[in-house]
Design a protein around this motif. Structure first.
Motif, PDB file in Angstrom:
ATOM      1  N   SER A  46       0.854  -1.178   0.000  1.00  0.00           N
ATOM      2  CA  SER A  46       0.000   0.000   0.000  1.00  0.00           C
ATOM      3  C   SER A  46       0.892   1.230   0.000  1.00  0.00           C
ATOM      4  N   THR A  47       0.588   2.176  -0.863  1.00  0.00           N
ATOM      5  CA  THR A  47       1.347   3.414  -0.933  1.00  0.00           C
ATOM      6  C   THR A  47       0.370   4.579  -0.879  1.00  0.00           C
ATOM      7  N   ALA A  48       0.839   5.696  -0.320  1.00  0.00           N
ATOM      8  CA  ALA A  48      -0.046   6.853  -0.205  1.00  0.00           C
ATOM      9  C   ALA A  48       0.764   8.140  -0.218  1.00  0.00           C
ATOM     10  N   TYR A  49       0.102   9.217  -0.613  1.00  0.00           N
ATOM     11  CA  TYR A  49       0.711  10.542  -0.556  1.00  0.00           C
ATOM     12  C   TYR A  49      -0.382  11.579  -0.357  1.00  0.00           C
ATOM     13  N   VAL A  50       0.005  12.708   0.174  1.00  0.00           N
ATOM     14  CA  VAL A  50      -0.857  13.883   0.259  1.00  0.00           C
ATOM     15  C   VAL A  50       0.051  15.095   0.072  1.00  0.00           C
ATOM     16  N   SER A  51      -0.427  16.086  -0.671  1.00  0.00           N
ATOM     17  CA  SER A  51       0.405  17.253  -0.949  1.00  0.00           C
ATOM     18  C   SER A  51      -0.223  18.511  -0.366  1.00  0.00           C
ATOM     19  N   THR A  52       0.612  19.531  -0.219  1.00  0.00           N
ATOM     20  CA  THR A  52       0.125  20.810   0.306  1.00  0.00           C
ATOM     21  C   THR A  52      -0.795  21.513  -0.688  1.00  0.00           C
ATOM     22  N   SER A  53      -0.870  21.025  -1.909  1.00  0.00           N
ATOM     23  CA  SER A  53      -1.801  21.595  -2.888  1.00  0.00           C
ATOM     24  C   SER A  53      -3.171  20.920  -2.820  1.00  0.00           C
ATOM     25  N   GLY A  54      -3.289  19.907  -1.951  1.00  0.00           N
ATOM     26  CA  GLY A  54      -4.559  19.224  -1.790  1.00  0.00           C
ATOM     27  C   GLY A  54      -4.673  17.916  -2.541  1.00  0.00           C
ATOM     28  N   LEU A  55      -3.689  17.588  -3.362  1.00  0.00           N
ATOM     29  CA  LEU A  55      -3.723  16.300  -4.071  1.00  0.00           C
ATOM     30  C   LEU A  55      -3.471  15.159  -3.092  1.00  0.00           C
ATOM     31  N   TYR A  56      -4.132  14.033  -3.316  1.00  0.00           N
ATOM     32  CA  TYR A  56      -3.864  12.847  -2.515  1.00  0.00           C
ATOM     33  C   TYR A  56      -4.054  11.603  -3.362  1.00  0.00           C
ATOM     34  N   GLY A  57      -3.436  10.526  -2.945  1.00  0.00           N
ATOM     35  CA  GLY A  57      -3.591   9.257  -3.634  1.00  0.00           C
ATOM     36  C   GLY A  57      -3.267   8.102  -2.714  1.00  0.00           C
ATOM     37  N   ILE A  58      -3.999   7.030  -2.910  1.00  0.00           N
ATOM     38  CA  ILE A  58      -3.806   5.801  -2.141  1.00  0.00           C
ATOM     39  C   ILE A  58      -3.856   4.653  -3.138  1.00  0.00           C
ATOM     40  N   ARG A  59      -2.928   3.739  -3.014  1.00  0.00           N
ATOM     41  CA  ARG A  59      -2.891   2.609  -3.938  1.00  0.00           C
ATOM     42  C   ARG A  59      -2.506   1.351  -3.167  1.00  0.00           C
ATOM     43  N   ALA A  60      -3.224   0.274  -3.396  1.00  0.00           N
ATOM     44  CA  ALA A  60      -2.881  -1.041  -2.841  1.00  0.00           C
ATOM     45  C   ALA A  60      -2.852  -2.013  -4.003  1.00  0.00           C
ATOM     46  N   HIS A  61      -1.781  -2.803  -4.075  1.00  0.00           N
ATOM     47  CA  HIS A  61      -1.611  -3.697  -5.206  1.00  0.00           C
ATOM     48  C   HIS A  61      -0.642  -4.814  -4.850  1.00  0.00           C
ATOM     49  N   PRO A  62      -0.680  -5.904  -5.616  1.00  0.00           N
ATOM     50  CA  PRO A  62       0.289  -6.968  -5.387  1.00  0.00           C
ATOM     51  C   PRO A  62       1.681  -6.516  -5.813  1.00  0.00           C
ATOM     52  N   MET A  63       2.697  -6.910  -5.057  1.00  0.00           N
ATOM     53  CA  MET A  63       4.084  -6.661  -5.430  1.00  0.00           C
ATOM     54  C   MET A  63       4.868  -7.919  -5.086  1.00  0.00           C
ATOM     55  N   PRO A  64       4.977  -8.821  -6.053  1.00  0.00           N
ATOM     56  CA  PRO A  64       5.638 -10.102  -5.791  1.00  0.00           C
ATOM     57  C   PRO A  64       7.107  -9.926  -5.416  1.00  0.00           C
ATOM     58  N   ALA A  65       7.610 -10.815  -4.583  1.00  0.00           N
ATOM     59  CA  ALA A  65       9.006 -10.765  -4.143  1.00  0.00           C
ATOM     60  C   ALA A  65       9.961 -10.861  -5.327  1.00  0.00           C
ATOM     61  N   ARG A  66       9.568 -11.531  -6.395  1.00  0.00           N
ATOM     62  CA  ARG A  66      10.459 -11.653  -7.553  1.00  0.00           C
ATOM     63  C   ARG A  66      10.689 -10.298  -8.228  1.00  0.00           C
ATOM     64  N   THR A  67       9.775  -9.346  -8.013  1.00  0.00           N
ATOM     65  CA  THR A  67       9.907  -8.004  -8.577  1.00  0.00           C
ATOM     66  C   THR A  67      10.629  -7.069  -7.620  1.00  0.00           C
ATOM     67  N   SER A  68      10.257  -7.128  -6.337  1.00  0.00           N
ATOM     68  CA  SER A  68      10.775  -6.153  -5.367  1.00  0.00           C
ATOM     69  C   SER A  68      12.094  -6.568  -4.735  1.00  0.00           C
ATOM     70  N   GLY A  69      12.370  -7.854  -4.670  1.00  0.00           N
ATOM     71  CA  GLY A  69      13.599  -8.311  -4.033  1.00  0.00           C
ATOM     72  C   GLY A  69      13.465  -8.356  -2.521  1.00  0.00           C
ATOM     73  N   PRO A  70      14.569  -8.646  -1.820  1.00  0.00           N
ATOM     74  CA  PRO A  70      14.512  -8.827  -0.374  1.00  0.00           C
ATOM     75  C   PRO A  70      14.287  -7.527   0.411  1.00  0.00           C
ATOM     76  N   GLN A  71      14.509  -6.383  -0.203  1.00  0.00           N
ATOM     77  CA  GLN A  71      14.299  -5.106   0.491  1.00  0.00           C
ATOM     78  C   GLN A  71      12.973  -4.486   0.066  1.00  0.00           C
ATOM     79  N   SER A  72      11.918  -5.269   0.172  1.00  0.00           N
ATOM     80  CA  SER A  72      10.614  -4.836  -0.324  1.00  0.00           C
ATOM     81  C   SER A  72      10.068  -3.620   0.416  1.00  0.00           C
ATOM     82  N   THR A  73      10.446  -3.429   1.670  1.00  0.00           N
ATOM     83  CA  THR A  73       9.967  -2.252   2.409  1.00  0.00           C
ATOM     84  C   THR A  73      10.524  -0.974   1.797  1.00  0.00           C
ATOM     85  N   ILE A  74      11.805  -0.972   1.465  1.00  0.00           N
ATOM     86  CA  ILE A  74      12.417   0.203   0.832  1.00  0.00           C
ATOM     87  C   ILE A  74      11.800   0.424  -0.551  1.00  0.00           C
TER      88      ILE A  74
END
Length: 147
Positions: free
Chosen positions: A44-72
């Motif tokens: 899950s990733t999210a952002y909010v800006s001082t201009s009022g923009l915001y976004g939230i996204r949740a999606h699969p992220m397989p370990a084969r794509t992200s590698g062992p440092q998936s949190t970073i």
């Protein structure tokens, strides 16, 4: 009879803008606050800006794509999401990223100085959709921009 297990969608995306009359850009800068979380192979990733923009996204992220440092990788993807959406909405403004991840900040600073290293194990192969990997796009955007 056992309870039926709830099925969640594979991907959720919510984007918008807070509409307030008193919300104005001060000067040339837009600040973007980002964060990420992961559970298993869902990110899950999210952002909010001082201009009022915001976004939230949740999606699969397989370990084969992200590698062992998936949190970073998740934190960097949150930064990429906020940076890309805010920069396209406010061309010509300086976008300043605020993150709680020192590791992500270190990568962005190294990319700004011309380094090319990515988190170990992160796949640089083009995605099945033909898109360039997100961190490659973020790395390229960091060159010549404030990190």
């Amino acid at each position: 009879m056992p309870a039926k297990k709830r099925q969640w969608p594979k991907q959720i995306e919510i984007y918008g803008r807070i509409l307030r009359n008193d919300l104005r850009l001060e000067g040339d800068s837009v600040f973007v606050y980002t964060d990420a979380a992961e559970r298993g192979e869902t990110t899950s990733t999210a952002y909010v800006s001082t201009s009022g923009l915001y976004g939230i996204r949740a999606h699969p992220m397989p370990a084969r794509t992200s590698g062992p440092q998936s949190t970073i990788v998740a934190e960097l993807r949150a930064i990429a999401l906020g940076f890309t959406k805010t920069r396209s909405a406010h061309p010509g403004h300086t976008v300043t990223i605020l993150t709680d991840s020192l590791d992500a900040l270190r990568y962005m600073r190294s990319w700004k100085s011309g380094e090319t290293a990515l988190p170990p194990g992160y796949s640089t192969a083009y995605r099945a959709t033909g898109k360039t990997p997100t961190l490659i796009k973020l790395r390229n955007a960091c060159r010549g921009t404030a990190a």
